[in-house]
Scaffold this active site. Sequence first.
Site, short mmCIF file in Angstrom:
data_model
loop_
_atom_site.label_atom_id
_atom_site.label_comp_id
_atom_site.label_asym_id
_atom_site.label_seq_id
_atom_site.Cartn_x
_atom_site.Cartn_y
_atom_site.Cartn_z
NE ARG A 64 7.79 -2.47 6.23
CZ ARG A 64 6.46 -2.46 6.28
NH1 ARG A 64 5.77 -1.83 5.35
NH2 ARG A 64 5.82 -3.07 7.25
NE ARG A 88 6.28 -0.59 10.23
CZ ARG A 88 5.17 -0.63 9.49
NH1 ARG A 88 5.13 0.02 8.33
NH2 ARG A 88 4.10 -1.29 9.89
NE ARG A 114 1.94 -5.29 10.80
CZ ARG A 114 3.07 -4.96 10.16
NH1 ARG A 114 4.24 -5.30 10.67
NH2 ARG A 114 3.01 -4.31 9.03
NE ARG A 135 -4.58 -1.58 9.88
CZ ARG A 135 -3.51 -1.06 9.28
NH1 ARG A 135 -3.54 0.13 8.74
NH2 ARG A 135 -2.42 -1.74 9.21
CE LYS A 151 -2.13 -1.16 3.84
NZ LYS A 151 -1.38 -2.43 4.09
P1 AP5 Z 1 4.88 -1.58 1.82
O1 AP5 Z 1 4.54 -0.77 0.62
O2 AP5 Z 1 5.61 -0.91 2.93
O3 AP5 Z 1 3.57 -2.35 2.33
P2 AP5 Z 1 2.28 -1.84 3.13
O4 AP5 Z 1 1.09 -2.52 2.51
O5 AP5 Z 1 2.25 -0.35 3.19
O6 AP5 Z 1 2.61 -2.52 4.50
P3 AP5 Z 1 2.55 -2.03 6.01
O7 AP5 Z 1 3.25 -3.10 6.78
O8 AP5 Z 1 3.06 -0.63 6.19
O9 AP5 Z 1 1.03 -2.06 6.26
P4 AP5 Z 1 0.36 -2.25 7.56
O10 AP5 Z 1 -1.04 -2.01 7.13
O11 AP5 Z 1 0.60 -3.53 8.28
O12 AP5 Z 1 1.06 -1.19 8.53
P5 AP5 Z 1 0.70 0.32 8.92
O13 AP5 Z 1 1.94 1.07 8.93
O14 AP5 Z 1 -0.46 0.81 8.15
O15 AP5 Z 1 5.73 -2.86 1.31
C1 AP5 Z 1 6.23 -3.81 2.23
C2 AP5 Z 1 7.64 -4.28 1.77
O16 AP5 Z 1 7.52 -4.98 0.54
C3 AP5 Z 1 8.61 -3.13 1.50
O17 AP5 Z 1 9.90 -3.55 1.86
C4 AP5 Z 1 8.55 -2.90 -0.04
O18 AP5 Z 1 9.76 -2.42 -0.53
C5 AP5 Z 1 8.23 -4.31 -0.52
N1 AP5 Z 1 7.31 -4.36 -1.66
C6 AP5 Z 1 6.18 -3.61 -1.83
N2 AP5 Z 1 5.55 -3.97 -2.97
C7 AP5 Z 1 6.29 -4.98 -3.51
C8 AP5 Z 1 6.15 -5.80 -4.67
N3 AP5 Z 1 5.11 -5.68 -5.50
N4 AP5 Z 1 7.09 -6.74 -4.91
C9 AP5 Z 1 8.13 -6.92 -4.07
N5 AP5 Z 1 8.32 -6.18 -2.95
C10 AP5 Z 1 7.41 -5.22 -2.67
O19 AP5 Z 1 0.16 0.12 10.43
C11 AP5 Z 1 1.03 -0.23 11.48
C12 AP5 Z 1 0.24 -0.35 12.78
O20 AP5 Z 1 -0.37 0.91 13.12
C13 AP5 Z 1 -0.94 -1.35 12.77
O21 AP5 Z 1 -0.52 -2.67 13.01
C14 AP5 Z 1 -1.82 -0.78 13.89
O22 AP5 Z 1 -1.31 -1.09 15.15
C15 AP5 Z 1 -1.66 0.72 13.69
N6 AP5 Z 1 -2.70 1.29 12.79
C16 AP5 Z 1 -2.47 1.89 11.59
N7 AP5 Z 1 -3.64 2.27 11.04
C17 AP5 Z 1 -4.62 1.91 11.91
C18 AP5 Z 1 -6.05 2.02 11.90
N8 AP5 Z 1 -6.70 2.60 10.87
N9 AP5 Z 1 -6.73 1.52 12.95
C19 AP5 Z 1 -6.10 0.95 13.99
N10 AP5 Z 1 -4.74 0.80 14.07
C20 AP5 Z 1 -4.01 1.28 13.03
#
Ligand code: AP5
Length: 215
Positions: free
Chosen positions: A126, A159, A170, A87, A13
């Site tokens: 990552r 992270r 997660r 979410r 994402k």
């Molecule tokens: P990346 O693009 O970073 O993936 P992402 O989908 O953004 O993954 P996240 O882990 O950031 O999502 P998340 O939803 O778990 O965490 P968030 O920060 O929102 O890509 C991942 C890796 O793969 C990278 O190394 C990239 O280079 C590689 N990659 C990407 N695309 C690729 C491809 N096509 N091929 C190969 N490699 C690729 O949330 C973190 C925490 O915050 C949550 O667990 C929760 O505690 C809290 N939180 C956040 N939002 C909320 C909410 N709305 N409600 C409640 N808690 C929340």
Amino acid sequence: MRIVLLGTPGAGKGTQCKFIVNKYGLEHLSSGDILRRHRTEGSDLGRQAQSYMDSGALVPDELIVEMMIDEIGGAPKSGYVLDGFPRTLNQAVKLDELLARSREKIDVVMNLKASDDVVIKRITGRRSCPKCGAVYHIDNMKPKVDGICDHDGTVLVQRPDDTAEVVRSRLKNYYEQTAPLVDYYKEKNSFYEFDADGDAGVVKEELFEKLGALV
Ligand code: AP5
């Protein structure tokens, strides 16, 4: 344009949002990045969110909704891409209520579908820049110099919630609390799904093709 980008943790994402905002001049509103900023700044919200985030649990709705209402209120007229928010069904309803007050709505919802094995490899490999937020991968999106951000020379970090154990938690939370949003948005909004297991450049082209037909 107002876009919601849904998807499993690690589906890409954040990676795809960066492509979209650069091409379409939109604001990237990542709830995860905003929470991490609060943690770095040591705000009350950052302190309250810390234990939830580190264990892979969702931060309580009331904290997240208030935070995101603030961010959406400050977004430019051109629009934004929401990444990681909503979410839960409750968050989605609150978002719709907020937008309805100004006769607005989400224009398009895009769901990135990636398999668990793929996302576990992606997330555990990552590395991110603590200064500018740029994201890399130790195998498939390497920085030019190992462990160093291409943009500002900062040492890359992992992270705390990117361990295999926390990723499994997660994913569990995703399937229980976030996956139901797919049906919610399918019924109400323009909704499109993308296979996100493949190369990031291929996923980007598919997203751009769909968005190009909508603008
Ligand atoms: P990346 O693009 O970073 O993936 P992402 O989908 O953004 O993954 P996240 O882990 O950031 O999502 P998340 O939803 O778990 O965490 P968030 O920060 O929102 O890509 C991942 C890796 O793969 C990278 O190394 C990239 O280079 C590689 N990659 C990407 N695309 C690729 C491809 N096509 N091929 C190969 N490699 C690729 O949330 C973190 C925490 O915050 C949550 O667990 C929760 O505690 C809290 N939180 C956040 N939002 C909320 C909410 N709305 N409600 C409640 N808690 C929340």
